[in-house]
Design a protein around this motif. Structure first.
Motif, PDB file in Angstrom:
ATOM      1  N   UNK A 157      39.953  78.208 -31.709  1.00 42.25           N
ATOM      2  CA  UNK A 157      40.910  78.595 -32.754  1.00 42.25           C
ATOM      3  C   UNK A 157      42.228  78.964 -32.085  1.00 42.25           C
ATOM      4  N   UNK A 158      43.360  78.617 -32.729  1.00 42.93           N
ATOM      5  CA  UNK A 158      44.638  78.941 -32.079  1.00 42.93           C
ATOM      6  C   UNK A 158      44.863  80.438 -31.984  1.00 42.93           C
ATOM      7  N   UNK A 159      45.416  80.854 -30.876  1.00 43.03           N
ATOM      8  CA  UNK A 159      45.733  82.275 -30.673  1.00 43.03           C
ATOM      9  C   UNK A 159      47.224  82.477 -30.912  1.00 43.03           C
ATOM     10  N   UNK A 160      47.530  83.117 -32.030  1.00 40.39           N
ATOM     11  CA  UNK A 160      48.934  83.307 -32.408  1.00 40.39           C
ATOM     12  C   UNK A 160      49.487  84.590 -31.819  1.00 40.39           C
TER      13      UNK A 160
ATOM     14  N   UNK B 243      51.080  77.766 -30.490  1.00 39.79           N
ATOM     15  CA  UNK B 243      51.955  76.889 -29.730  1.00 39.79           C
ATOM     16  C   UNK B 243      53.187  77.644 -29.227  1.00 39.79           C
ATOM     17  N   UNK B 244      53.604  77.322 -28.026  1.00 41.61           N
ATOM     18  CA  UNK B 244      54.868  77.856 -27.517  1.00 41.61           C
ATOM     19  C   UNK B 244      55.534  76.753 -26.717  1.00 41.61           C
ATOM     20  N   UNK B 245      56.856  76.693 -26.789  1.00 40.83           N
ATOM     21  CA  UNK B 245      57.582  75.697 -25.991  1.00 40.83           C
ATOM     22  C   UNK B 245      58.518  76.436 -25.057  1.00 40.83           C
TER      23      UNK B 245
ATOM     24  N   UNK C  14      62.442  69.519 -18.113  1.00 36.22           N
ATOM     25  CA  UNK C  14      61.972  69.278 -19.481  1.00 36.22           C
ATOM     26  C   UNK C  14      61.105  70.447 -19.927  1.00 36.22           C
ATOM     27  N   UNK C  15      61.016  70.657 -21.216  1.00 34.71           N
ATOM     28  CA  UNK C  15      60.247  71.786 -21.730  1.00 34.71           C
ATOM     29  C   UNK C  15      58.757  71.659 -21.449  1.00 34.71           C
ATOM     30  N   UNK C  16      58.097  72.782 -21.462  1.00 34.72           N
ATOM     31  CA  UNK C  16      56.635  72.806 -21.305  1.00 34.72           C
ATOM     32  C   UNK C  16      56.047  73.313 -22.605  1.00 34.72           C
ATOM     33  N   UNK C  17      55.213  72.483 -23.219  1.00 28.17           N
ATOM     34  CA  UNK C  17      54.559  72.921 -24.456  1.00 28.17           C
ATOM     35  C   UNK C  17      53.175  73.450 -24.109  1.00 28.17           C
ATOM     36  N   UNK C  18      52.845  74.551 -24.741  1.00 25.31           N
ATOM     37  CA  UNK C  18      51.555  75.187 -24.478  1.00 25.31           C
ATOM     38  C   UNK C  18      50.801  75.333 -25.784  1.00 25.31           C
ATOM     39  N   UNK C  19      49.558  74.979 -25.780  1.00 28.52           N
ATOM     40  CA  UNK C  19      48.678  75.300 -26.910  1.00 28.52           C
ATOM     41  C   UNK C  19      47.620  76.271 -26.411  1.00 28.52           C
ATOM     42  N   UNK C  20      47.506  77.389 -27.085  1.00 25.25           N
ATOM     43  CA  UNK C  20      46.564  78.422 -26.635  1.00 25.25           C
ATOM     44  C   UNK C  20      45.434  78.569 -27.649  1.00 25.25           C
ATOM     45  N   UNK C  21      44.222  78.443 -27.160  1.00 26.87           N
ATOM     46  CA  UNK C  21      43.049  78.555 -28.040  1.00 26.87           C
ATOM     47  C   UNK C  21      42.126  79.665 -27.547  1.00 26.87           C
ATOM     48  N   UNK C  22      41.332  80.191 -28.476  1.00 29.51           N
ATOM     49  CA  UNK C  22      40.305  81.131 -28.043  1.00 29.51           C
ATOM     50  C   UNK C  22      39.032  80.349 -27.697  1.00 29.51           C
TER      51      UNK C  22
ATOM     52  N   UNK D 292      59.834  69.056 -25.311  1.00 22.23           N
ATOM     53  CA  UNK D 292      58.947  69.276 -24.165  1.00 22.23           C
ATOM     54  C   UNK D 292      58.688  67.957 -23.451  1.00 22.23           C
ATOM     55  N   UNK D 293      58.361  68.057 -22.180  1.00 26.25           N
ATOM     56  CA  UNK D 293      58.047  66.866 -21.405  1.00 26.25           C
ATOM     57  C   UNK D 293      56.573  66.835 -21.021  1.00 26.25           C
ATOM     58  N   UNK D 294      55.930  67.981 -21.117  1.00 25.43           N
ATOM     59  CA  UNK D 294      54.515  68.036 -20.751  1.00 25.43           C
ATOM     60  C   UNK D 294      53.830  69.124 -21.593  1.00 25.43           C
ATOM     61  N   UNK D 295      52.574  68.882 -21.900  1.00 24.43           N
ATOM     62  CA  UNK D 295      51.830  69.844 -22.717  1.00 24.43           C
ATOM     63  C   UNK D 295      50.640  70.376 -21.935  1.00 24.43           C
ATOM     64  N   UNK D 296      50.389  71.653 -22.060  1.00 26.34           N
ATOM     65  CA  UNK D 296      49.202  72.250 -21.434  1.00 26.34           C
ATOM     66  C   UNK D 296      48.333  72.890 -22.506  1.00 26.34           C
ATOM     67  N   UNK D 297      47.054  72.652 -22.408  1.00 21.62           N
ATOM     68  CA  UNK D 297      46.097  73.294 -23.306  1.00 21.62           C
ATOM     69  C   UNK D 297      45.461  74.457 -22.543  1.00 21.62           C
ATOM     70  N   UNK D 298      45.576  75.623 -23.091  1.00 18.91           N
ATOM     71  CA  UNK D 298      45.028  76.804 -22.421  1.00 18.91           C
ATOM     72  C   UNK D 298      43.878  77.355 -23.242  1.00 18.91           C
ATOM     73  N   UNK D 299      42.772  77.569 -22.585  1.00 21.42           N
ATOM     74  CA  UNK D 299      41.634  78.162 -23.297  1.00 21.42           C
ATOM     75  C   UNK D 299      40.839  79.041 -22.346  1.00 21.42           C
ATOM     76  N   UNK D 300      40.231  80.086 -22.867  1.00 21.23           N
ATOM     77  CA  UNK D 300      39.435  80.959 -21.998  1.00 21.23           C
ATOM     78  C   UNK D 300      38.113  80.294 -21.639  1.00 21.23           C
TER      79      UNK D 300
END
Lengths: 397, 257
Positions: free
Chosen positions: B68-71, B199-201, B56-64, B240-248
């Motif tokens: 704030x979202x990092x595009x 966001x990226x999938x 299944x897809x992996x969804x990622x949300x990336x924040x600073x 996606x089947x799972x989401x990950x939140x990524x932040x520094x």
């Protein structure tokens, strides 16, 4: 006496043996000669059609492209409108690049067949030529362009270009800025940092002011859906968006002189396979006023012909929201350009959702209840068929 | 006495030199700081995917650090951890190393932009102004004008005639080559770029254990994510089947006086 008879008999036997030997060797030689003659007889030569030029001919592939094509052509400044002109390969190679091998064909008969590759009239008094394949737009509109298919596919690595062009607003841009306000005119709103729009613009039909977003009228009086404006995005068909970075005189590799860096010669006799979508047909395209052959091709490969990129809500969405696999896009395989149905709202509930019931759920329910129901929200021809597994899965059926 | 003092001084100088070399080596070889990865509390599909099956897809949300979202940031799905793949972090190219010969005006101009090369299309809107203030741009423009006799073309093809190749695209090329090597070492499977919502999938790979990483810090001294992810079976209703939140790591606030 006895001795003489014996000698004579021996001589006779030797003579007979000699005659037999000579005759047999003569006949064997003749046979060999006949056999040799048979072997050395020239094989019937395959008739070469000199009216048809192809890059696939081994002799044509032997040398570099630059051995025939001059870059830039002398006429580059005239090949396009002044402001659109840029150094480019916009004309046929000179005669000299053919003469080395084809001198015989050039001077065969009153009207040499080979001349018709480039010239409209075969006459020493006429220099008129067919339009050259580049600029592609002008060529595609010509009679010759309409009848021909390219021998080449274009290689374009989206991921590399995505990295080069991608630029998010820097942190500075997110901060409050003070600007001199007096007499300031309203500045245009800066575009979103969307690298796709560098090459892909919304297609506007000739004579149409703008791609104003208008909904598709699926229930038009004639029972035929009309296509909304702002339906399609363009794809570069020429070198305009390439050579400003890849020009031979100081640019990045692959350089404009390295044609094979982007143009992949397809196997002879197998022109680029056209991806045929199941939704649109040529009649619909003509009725909707699409005449640009590149745009018609895009329309015909669609599975949901009604989708408009410029629709009010769609244009607010980042391209990558639906085109999720941009690094995997291959211009050599158009099936990779397909957008999965789940990108139409699974998770965001735009078009898929049970509560409240979204359009995909609604139409799938109607179709399951009545096989004669035609889904027209997104489809034209395809709406008559059974919903595919992907749609049933997406709606939980 | 004088000889003894000189010897002491020599020893001290030698010791300081050794310290400096050790510190520099330690700084150069240390990998970038790691950053946090949080999966969604409850993945939608609960049982792990079978090996060799599509994942299944992996969804990622990336924040600073300010959430704030990092595009437009590229992430990689890797077979191995970025920090244990033997990547040579010391050889990561630095933008500053590719500015030799640049005028102060060009350095200042580049500092206002965050592109890896001069080919960022959004720069083009600023070219008419830049040819007036930055000597290198002026030279490129004059060169183009002489060759093409067309002002618009000379502006549009400014990068082609730009005199400093190292400034133009050398950093981008080196960075790309470095990422190629690092990706190979860490077993790159696919890569995706975040959209404007950060966001990226990730889709199109087999079930298994992977690592998510940007491999190359987004800014100098910035973090590298190294998130272990376990795939889940595909969800027919979502990409996606799972989401990950990524932040520094959170910004360190200065202590109040």
């Amino acid at each position: 006496m006895k001795r003489r008879t014996l000698t004579l008999a021996l001589l006779l036997t030797a003579a007979i043996a000699g005659v037999v030997y000579v005759s047999s060797s003569v006949s064997a030689g003749a046979q060999r000669r006949r056999a040799t003659t048979r072997r050395s007889a020239p094989a019937p030569r395959a008739r070469v059609d000199y009216t048809n030029f192809t890059h696939s001919t081994p002799a044509h592939r032997k040398d570099s492209c630059a051995s025939c094509h001059q870059s830039p052509s002398d006429n580059w400044a005239q090949a396009r409108e002044r402001d659109a002109a840029f150094p480019d390969i916009t004309d046929y190679p000179e005669h000299a690049s053919c003469l080395n091998c084809h001198r015989q064909q050039f001077f065969r008969g009153a009207r040499p067949a080979i001349c018709t590759v480039c010239h409209t009239v075969v006459s020493p008094r006429s220099g008129a030529r067919f339009p050259f394949a580049n600029p592609a737009e002008a060529f595609a509109r010509s009679e010759k362009g309409r009848a021909s298919t390219s021998e080449f596919a274009v290689i374009f690595p989206h991921d590399v270009h995505q990295d080069v062009m991608a630029r998010a607003p820097s942190l500075d841009e997110n901060r409050v800025r003070f600007v001199r306000a007096a007499f300031a005119q309203e500045q245009p709103v800066p575009s979103k940092p969307n690298s796709c729009s560098v090459c892909h613009e919304t297609y506007v039909k000739p004579g149409q002011a703008a791609a104003t977003p208008a909904p598709a009228d699926a229930n038009a009086a004639a029972g035929v859906p009309t296509l909304p404006a702002g339906l399609l995005k363009t794809t570069p068909t020429g070198h305009a968006s390439c050579f400003n970075c890849h020009w031979q005189d100081g640019g990045e590799k692959p350089l404009s002189t390295d044609c094979a860096g982007c143009h992949k010669l397809l196997p002879q006799g197998s022109p680029r396979p056209e991806l045929k979508g199941k939704d649109a047909d040529t009649q619909l395209a003509a009725r909707a006023g699409f005449t640009d052959p590149f745009i018609v091709r895009k329309l015909l490969r669609r599975d949901s012909v009604i989708f408009a990129h410029e629709e009010e809500r769609h244009r607010e969405i980042d391209c990558a929201t639906c085109h999720t696999r941009i690094p995997a896009l291959s211009t050599l395989d158009e099936t990779t350009l397909k957008v999965p149905i789940l990108s139409c709202g699974a998770g965001s509930s735009c078009h898929i959702g049970a509560k409240p019931k979204r359009i995909l759920n609604e139409e799938v329910d109607k179709k399951l209840a009545d096989p004669n129901f035609q889904c027209v929200k997104c489809h034209f021809n395809l709406g008559r068929e059974k919903p595919p597994r992907s749609h049933l899965d997406a709606t939980g059926k | 006495m004088r000889t003894g003092r000189r010897t002491h001084l020599l020893w001290a100088a030698l010791f300081s030199g050794l310290c400096l070399i050790t510190a520099a080596a330690a700084r150069a070889q240390s990998p970038p700081p790691a950053a946090s990865c949080q999966p969604t509390p409850t993945p939608i599909a609960a049982k792990p995917a079978e090996p060799d099956a599509d994942a299944g897809g992996i969804r990622v949300f990336l924040y600073d650090a300010d959430k704030k979202p990092l595009a437009r940031k590229r992430f990689y799905l890797l077979r191995r951890s970025a920090f244990s793949a033997g990547i040579d972090w010391a050889s990561m190219p630095r933008r500053a190393d590719f500015l030799q010969g640049a005028s102060p005006q060009l350095r200042e101009w580049l500092a206002r932009h965050d592109c890896d090369s001069l080919y960022c299309p959004e720069f083009e809107a600023e070219f008419p102004e830049a040819v007036k203030t930055v000597p290198e741009f002026k030279r490129a423009y004059d060169d183009g004008l002489r060759k093409y006799r067309n002002e618009k073309l000379a502006l549009k093809w400014l990068a082609v005639n730009f005199p400093l190749r190292n400034v133009r695209s050398e950093y981008f090329q080196r960075k790309r080559a470095w990422l190629e090597r690092a990706g190979q070492q860490a077993g790159k499977v696919v890569s995706f770029m975040t959209d404007e919502k950060g966001r990226a999938i990730f889709t199109g790979f087999k079930a298994g254990d992977y690592y998510l990483s940007n491999l190359f810090p987004f800014g100098e001294g910035g973090p590298v994510w190294d998130c272990k992810v376990t795939t889940l079976p595909p969800n027919p209703r979502q990409m996606w089947a799972v989401t990950y939140l990524l932040s520094p790591p959170a910004k360190q606030t200065a202590p109040s006086p």
